[in-house]
Structure formats: structure tokens, C-alpha cells
Write an enzyme that holds these catalytic residues in place. Structure first.
Site, PDB file in Angstrom:
ATOM      1  N   ASN A  32       0.837  -1.186   0.000  1.00 41.16           N
ATOM      2  CA  ASN A  32       0.000   0.000   0.000  1.00 41.16           C
ATOM      3  C   ASN A  32       0.870   1.234   0.000  1.00 41.16           C
ATOM      4  OD1 ASN A  32      -2.872  -0.721   0.270  1.00 41.16           O
ATOM      5  ND2 ASN A  32      -2.063  -1.920   1.989  1.00 41.16           N
ATOM      6  N   SER A  37       4.820  14.203   0.840  1.00 43.48           N
ATOM      7  CA  SER A  37       5.583  15.227   0.128  1.00 43.48           C
ATOM      8  C   SER A  37       7.040  14.839   0.271  1.00 43.48           C
ATOM      9  CB  SER A  37       5.260  16.607   0.664  1.00 43.48           C
ATOM     10  OG  SER A  37       5.657  16.725   1.998  1.00 43.48           O
ATOM     11  N   SER A  38       7.951  15.655   0.008  1.00 43.25           N
ATOM     12  CA  SER A  38       9.201  15.207  -0.567  1.00 43.25           C
ATOM     13  C   SER A  38      10.461  15.633   0.168  1.00 43.25           C
ATOM     14  CB  SER A  38       9.232  15.764  -1.979  1.00 43.25           C
ATOM     15  OG  SER A  38       8.880  17.140  -1.906  1.00 43.25           O
ATOM     16  N   GLU A  91       9.490  15.424  -8.017  1.00 46.05           N
ATOM     17  CA  GLU A  91       8.941  14.500  -9.017  1.00 46.05           C
ATOM     18  C   GLU A  91       8.276  15.319 -10.114  1.00 46.05           C
ATOM     19  OE1 GLU A  91       5.536  13.962  -9.542  1.00 46.05           O
ATOM     20  OE2 GLU A  91       4.543  14.593  -7.724  1.00 46.05           O
TER      21      GLU A  91
END
Lengths: 153, 153, 153
Positions: A32, A37-38, A91
Site C-alpha cells: 500500500n 511530500s518530498s 517529481e
């Protein structure tokens, strides 16, 4: 903090199945995915993707694009900048755009994020997947956050 | 791994409130839903939805559609395939589409996912909610991942 | 349950970077945000945002809007209703809409949610951020769920 950086691509009979097949190709089809965020901790360690437990809850940054237009060129890019105090991930995806241009954009964005935070880049890694759509295709690139709970065995 | 499979529908004075009311109708209105992609561990156990703690962080697969066009027929479908080694979930929604067709599509997609993984389906469950919009309506269907942290008492 | 309520705004060279800068302005730029739907436990405690660990996984309700149209007025609103048994959060955004109207809408929606649940509002807090876009701008408002794992030191 440990991460793995992966990518994949595949066709499928529906958009959902093409996407699912691309995730499986990247090695993250049986878990899953929880999109985050990054940001990365400092001095993050990059590992090979281990075997993950089926159904495990896995945090990730996910770049993905799916198309059912035959001939479309689709590209998913992840740029990862690693620093002493923290790291950043960008991304981006594109349809019928030059993969090199997309990679360059992703690098510039992640470099800007690190510069803005005053953190020196020790390593900059780009992972991408690109494909020309036959019938229905999907490409993915992902940073997978690893922890003992999600690893098999 | 334990899951509950639920669905609901309701009207409301705004789209947000209709959606919130539909979640409450499904029994998951008082928790924080964290959407995950759609994989199950092997031999997952299906339970009745227990009373969840207000504000708990609850992982789920969520199928939802909301419309403010009077007369629209809206349908949210979840198809759950259970296997020995792992399971898969598909969610799909439709507006003015035949509910039976949507259910059939969802079943085909989840069957394909299991076949692709070489896992035999022991049980295939479909849950759906469909409504004709009066003013503003929402329908939801969801697989809720259960753990002791989120259950009341 | 402890939360912090924050907001921020900034420009940037790309939409992604403007958004990232707005998050940093709000104090949540260095963590991984996991978006959750919008429920609070009873008697939630509101704290100042502490220093968060870089790369921590942070649950939040996030209201955000980004625009690259010079002159656009963009607004992100969060309305938080606190009650004895539970609380509710509403997020809404607008482009070229009156900030006061958006705040009023958010308040009405969260009041409706609490009334529908039969819970009396002990405190209603609105946080918002509004900006006129110069080149590329982003505004954010967020309820951040706090726990010891994500707090520095």
C-alpha cells in the site's frame, strides 16, 4: 532514514491495470503506497529495494503518468538531492516531452530547494522511466521510505 | 490484517458537507482518512466496522463521487479479492453509468490483478453505493484497515 | 491530541518551488506532509508549531493554492471547530474571490459539520493566507497533527 529509488513501466488492459503493472515492474506492486511530500532526513542512506511484505503501508514519493493514446511518449522523473542536514525530492512527469528536458527541470527544481535551505548537495540522483505507449501504458519512478516494519523476513 | 468494507450515501448543503455526510453514513465520518493504494496481506480477515476513536488516523481505500447536478446517478464501487498470499482492491466510480457495468469492470480489473500475481482468489467481495442526486449528493465505498490503535474502548 | 495551526505564502521560480517556499514560510517545509481528512479528537490542544525533525512524517490537513497568472488573488483558508467529544476542520481555497466570503463559507461548513454530529463548538479558529500573484505564487494554511516522534530534540 533509509530509502530505495525505483522505477518501472508496463502496458495493461485498463489504465488502472497498466499503472498497477508498472508498480509491480518497479518492485512496489504488492504494498500500500502512501504518498508523502518530498523531504529527506540528513545523510539519508540509499539501499537496494528489499522484499517488502504484501499489504505493508509504505511511505513514498511517487511520480507516475499513464496514457491510453497509442504513440504517446510518457516519462516519469524523480530527482533526489542528499545533504548533511536534510535532503529534497522532486517529481515531475511529461507527455511527448523530451526526457532530457524533464530531467534537467527536475534537477534545477531540487537544486533550488536545497540552495533555498542553505544545504549543500552531497549527491544528486535522478531516476526515470520513459515509454512509448502501444495501447495503454504507465511509467513510474519512486522514492520508497524503508523501515523494518515493511520488510519481509 | 483485518479490514472492514463499508459504503454510504447522503445529500448535504455543499459538496464538502454531502461528502462528509456520506462518510458518516458509512460509519467513517469521525476519523481522519489516509488514502492508500490497494493491496491486502494474505488471508485478510473481514470484520464488521467497530466503533472508531474520534480523530483516529485510519488507512483506507476510498471510492467516492459527489455531484451537484440534480438527476445525476452516481455510483462508487469497491471490489476486494482475497487470496492466500495477498489480496487486491479496486475502486471505481461513475456518473450516469449503469451500476452493474461498473461492478463488472471493477471485478474484471481485480481479477486481472490477482491473475497477474499468480494468486488464486478465495473470495471476491463487491461493495457499492449508488444514488440519484436530489440537490447535492455523495456516495462512498471503502475498505478500512483496522488496528487496535484506532478502535474505541 | 495536539495540533498547530499555521499559514504561509511565497513566490518561486516554478509552481513546485513557490509551493515549497510557501510551506517553508508556514514552518512545515522540511517535513513529509501526509494529507488526512479533517477530524479532531475531543478537547484538542492547540500549540505553537515546534521545531520539527527534517524528513519526519507529519499528518496534516492542507489548504493550498498556487497560480502563475500575474495579478491573481489567491487565498487558502482553514476553519477549525473544537468540541468536547470531537472537532472538525474545513479547508477551502479561492482564486479572485473575496477572502472574507471564503472565510465565511469555511465557517458555515464547519459549523454544519459540528451541528450534524450534535457536538457543541467550544472554540472556532480560522487561519488563512492570501496573496496577489506577482509571477508565480502559492498560499497555504494547515492544521498540523503533533506527536513526540516528529518534534526535534
Amino acid at each position: 532514514m533509509k530509502i530505495a529509488i525505483v522505477s518501472g513501466s508496463d502496458e495493461g488492459p485498463t489504465k488502472l491495470n497498466a499503472f498497477d503493472n508498472a508498480l509491480s515492474d518497479a518492485g512496489i506492486g504488492d504494498v500500500n503506497l502512501i504518498k508523502v511530500s518530498s523531504m529527506l532526513a540528513g545523510n539519508v542512506e540509499i539501499n537496494e529495494l528489499p522484499k517488502l511484505k504484501a499489504g505493508a503501508m509504505v511511505n513514498c514519493v511517487l511520480s507516475e503518468i499513464t496514457s491510453d493514446v497509442s504513440g504517446d511518449e510518457i516519462t516519469a522523473v524523480i530527482a533526489v538531492a542528499i545533504g548533511e542536514e536534510l535532503g529534497c525530492v522532486v517529481e515531475t512527469t511529461g507527455k511527448n516531452k523530451d526526457a532530457d528536458d524533464l530531467i534537467e527541470e527536475a534537477k534545477m527544481m531540487v537544486e533550488y530547494m536545497m540552495e533555498k535551505r542553505g544545504v549543500e548537495i552531497k549527491e544528486l540522483i535522478v531516476e526515470y522511466s520513459t515509454a512509448t505507449v502501444s495501447k495503454i501504458a504507465s511509467v513510474v519512478a519512486s522514492v520508497v521510505y524503508l523501515n523494518d516494519d515493511i520488510i519481509e523476513g
